[in-house]
Design a protein around this motif. Structure first.
Motif, PDB file in Angstrom:
ATOM      1  N   ILE B  48       0.587  -1.094  -0.170  1.00  0.00           N
ATOM      2  CA  ILE B  48       0.045  -0.109   0.286  1.00  0.00           C
ATOM      3  C   ILE B  48       1.312   1.561  -0.329  1.00  0.00           C
ATOM      4  O   ILE B  48       2.167   0.995   0.111  1.00  0.00           O
ATOM      5  CB  ILE B  48      -1.650  -0.082   1.396  1.00  0.00           C
ATOM      6  N   ALA B  49       0.565   2.424  -0.721  1.00  0.00           N
ATOM      7  CA  ALA B  49       1.319   3.986  -0.386  1.00  0.00           C
ATOM      8  C   ALA B  49       0.381   4.785  -0.022  1.00  0.00           C
ATOM      9  O   ALA B  49      -0.721   4.579  -1.024  1.00  0.00           O
ATOM     10  CB  ALA B  49       2.110   3.619  -1.665  1.00  0.00           C
ATOM     11  N   ILE B  50       0.791   5.882   0.046  1.00  0.00           N
ATOM     12  CA  ILE B  50       0.294   7.146   0.304  1.00  0.00           C
ATOM     13  C   ILE B  50       1.544   8.409  -0.452  1.00  0.00           C
ATOM     14  O   ILE B  50       2.293   8.019  -0.124  1.00  0.00           O
ATOM     15  CB  ILE B  50      -0.248   7.472   1.798  1.00  0.00           C
ATOM     16  N   THR B  63      -4.282   0.178   6.476  1.00  0.00           N
ATOM     17  CA  THR B  63      -4.231   1.151   6.783  1.00  0.00           C
ATOM     18  C   THR B  63      -3.002   2.216   7.009  1.00  0.00           C
ATOM     19  O   THR B  63      -2.461   1.637   7.286  1.00  0.00           O
ATOM     20  CB  THR B  63      -5.426   1.870   7.620  1.00  0.00           C
ATOM     21  N   ILE B  64      -2.159   2.961   6.216  1.00  0.00           N
ATOM     22  CA  ILE B  64      -1.303   4.185   5.798  1.00  0.00           C
ATOM     23  C   ILE B  64      -1.941   5.147   7.240  1.00  0.00           C
ATOM     24  O   ILE B  64      -2.972   6.045   6.294  1.00  0.00           O
ATOM     25  CB  ILE B  64      -1.062   4.323   5.228  1.00  0.00           C
ATOM     26  N   SER B  65      -1.394   5.091   8.351  1.00  0.00           N
ATOM     27  CA  SER B  65      -1.255   7.071   8.581  1.00  0.00           C
ATOM     28  C   SER B  65      -0.274   7.910   8.075  1.00  0.00           C
ATOM     29  O   SER B  65       0.811   7.185   8.647  1.00  0.00           O
ATOM     30  CB  SER B  65      -2.203   6.470   9.592  1.00  0.00           C
ATOM     31  N   PHE B  66      -0.478   9.164   7.458  1.00  0.00           N
ATOM     32  CA  PHE B  66       0.781   9.787   7.289  1.00  0.00           C
ATOM     33  C   PHE B  66       0.000  11.285   7.811  1.00  0.00           C
ATOM     34  O   PHE B  66      -0.628  12.256   8.408  1.00  0.00           O
ATOM     35  CB  PHE B  66       0.185   9.809   6.336  1.00  0.00           C
ATOM     36  N   LYS B  71       6.010  14.202  10.322  1.00  0.00           N
ATOM     37  CA  LYS B  71       7.343  13.739   8.981  1.00  0.00           C
ATOM     38  C   LYS B  71       7.066  12.136   9.911  1.00  0.00           C
ATOM     39  O   LYS B  71       8.236  11.441   9.732  1.00  0.00           O
ATOM     40  CB  LYS B  71       8.761  14.219   9.169  1.00  0.00           C
ATOM     41  N   GLN B  72       5.871  11.772  10.015  1.00  0.00           N
ATOM     42  CA  GLN B  72       5.849  10.430  10.845  1.00  0.00           C
ATOM     43  C   GLN B  72       4.654   9.349   9.894  1.00  0.00           C
ATOM     44  O   GLN B  72       3.460  10.433   8.683  1.00  0.00           O
ATOM     45  CB  GLN B  72       5.297  10.507  11.966  1.00  0.00           C
ATOM     46  N   PHE B  73       4.697   8.158   9.280  1.00  0.00           N
ATOM     47  CA  PHE B  73       4.027   7.258   8.874  1.00  0.00           C
ATOM     48  C   PHE B  73       4.246   6.118   9.536  1.00  0.00           C
ATOM     49  O   PHE B  73       5.041   5.437  10.134  1.00  0.00           O
ATOM     50  CB  PHE B  73       3.818   7.047   7.092  1.00  0.00           C
ATOM     51  N   SER B  74       2.653   5.535   9.604  1.00  0.00           N
ATOM     52  CA  SER B  74       2.693   3.759  10.265  1.00  0.00           C
ATOM     53  C   SER B  74       1.628   3.039   9.408  1.00  0.00           C
ATOM     54  O   SER B  74       1.004   3.721   8.418  1.00  0.00           O
ATOM     55  CB  SER B  74       1.830   4.314  11.732  1.00  0.00           C
ATOM     56  N   LEU B  75       2.208   1.708   9.553  1.00  0.00           N
ATOM     57  CA  LEU B  75       1.472   0.971   8.741  1.00  0.00           C
ATOM     58  C   LEU B  75       0.426   0.449   9.688  1.00  0.00           C
ATOM     59  O   LEU B  75       1.055  -0.223  11.090  1.00  0.00           O
ATOM     60  CB  LEU B  75       2.074   0.046   7.779  1.00  0.00           C
TER      61      LEU B  75
END
Lengths: 113, 114
Positions: B48-50, B63-66, B71-75
């Motif tokens: 998955i990508a965002i 789910t990706i949270s951005f 400057k953080q993102f999580s799966l």
């Protein structure tokens, strides 16, 4: 199937010998990449190519050279292999603008004794 | 200089639980943030990508949270299954046309116990 073939899949060699890994694609894409994967380091970009005879360095290019004389083939050469180059090498292609997705081959495991 | 930092290195979750993997990046020019899944003996494959114009993207149980300001993102993997057991890599790149020079995190080995 990403249409990528890497060869050889496994190779054991001795320090100081030259090694060439081949990446072959069947779909005529412009961008091709070589990554190495090591425990604790993830995947690191070695070199990439944006067309025939057009290549550029990645973050860990020392000790490696590449060539691309045909669109479908991207070669990675270790001129004089060292034990620190023991790794799994992955070739990848980008299939076009906008997708952002890299398609990876199944890897070539190289052991340098 | 490590441009993409990923944590934890390993994660064990019970079947049905939520798996959470975090990444932080440094280069504000990055504009593409994918997650790759890798099974033993195989190459990584896009999961998955965002892009930074949205704060969340969901595809099935993934789910990706951005968070652009941090400057953080999580799966997040909901209802984790034993088949999800794999190594997960976050990555980031500045995209130019078709050229995606991905910078990867060091990976997270996820084990989902039955």
């Amino acid at each position: 199937d990403a249409g990528i073939t890497q060869s050889p899949r496994h190779k054991v060699t001795e320090t100081g010998t030259p090694v060439t890994l081949r990446c072959h694609q069947t779909e005529n894409h412009r961008y091709m990449y070589w990554y190495r994967q090591d425990p604790g380091h993830g995947l690191r970009l070695i070199h990439y190519s944006y067309g025939v005879k057009d290549t550029d360095k990645g973050e860990v290019s020392d000790g490696y050279s590449v060539s691309r004389s045909k669109t479908e083939d991207f070669l990675l050469t270790l001129e004089s292999a060292t034990s620190s180059q023991t790794s799994v090498y992955f070739c990848a292609i980008s299939k076009g603008p906008g997708t952002g997705e890299l398609f990876f081959g199944e890897g070539s495991r190289l052991t340098v004794l | 200089q490590q441009q993409v930092k990923q944590s934890p290195q390993s994660l064990i979750v019970q079947k049905g639980g939520i798996s959470i993997i975090n990444c932080a990046y440094e280069n504000t020019a990055f504009d593409y943030f994918p997650w790759y899944q890798q099974f033993p003996g195989k190459g990584p494959a896009l999961l998955i990508a965002i892009r930074p114009d949205v704060s969340e993207k969901k595809e099935g149980r993934f789910t990706i949270s951005f968070n652009k300001s941090a400057k953080q993102f999580s799966l997040h993997i909901m209802d984790s299954q034993p088949g999800d057991s794999a190594t997960y890599f976050c990555a980031a790149s500045k995209s130019w046309g078709s050229n995606y020079k991905l910078t990867f995190g060091k990976g997270t080995l996820l084990t989902v116990n039955p």
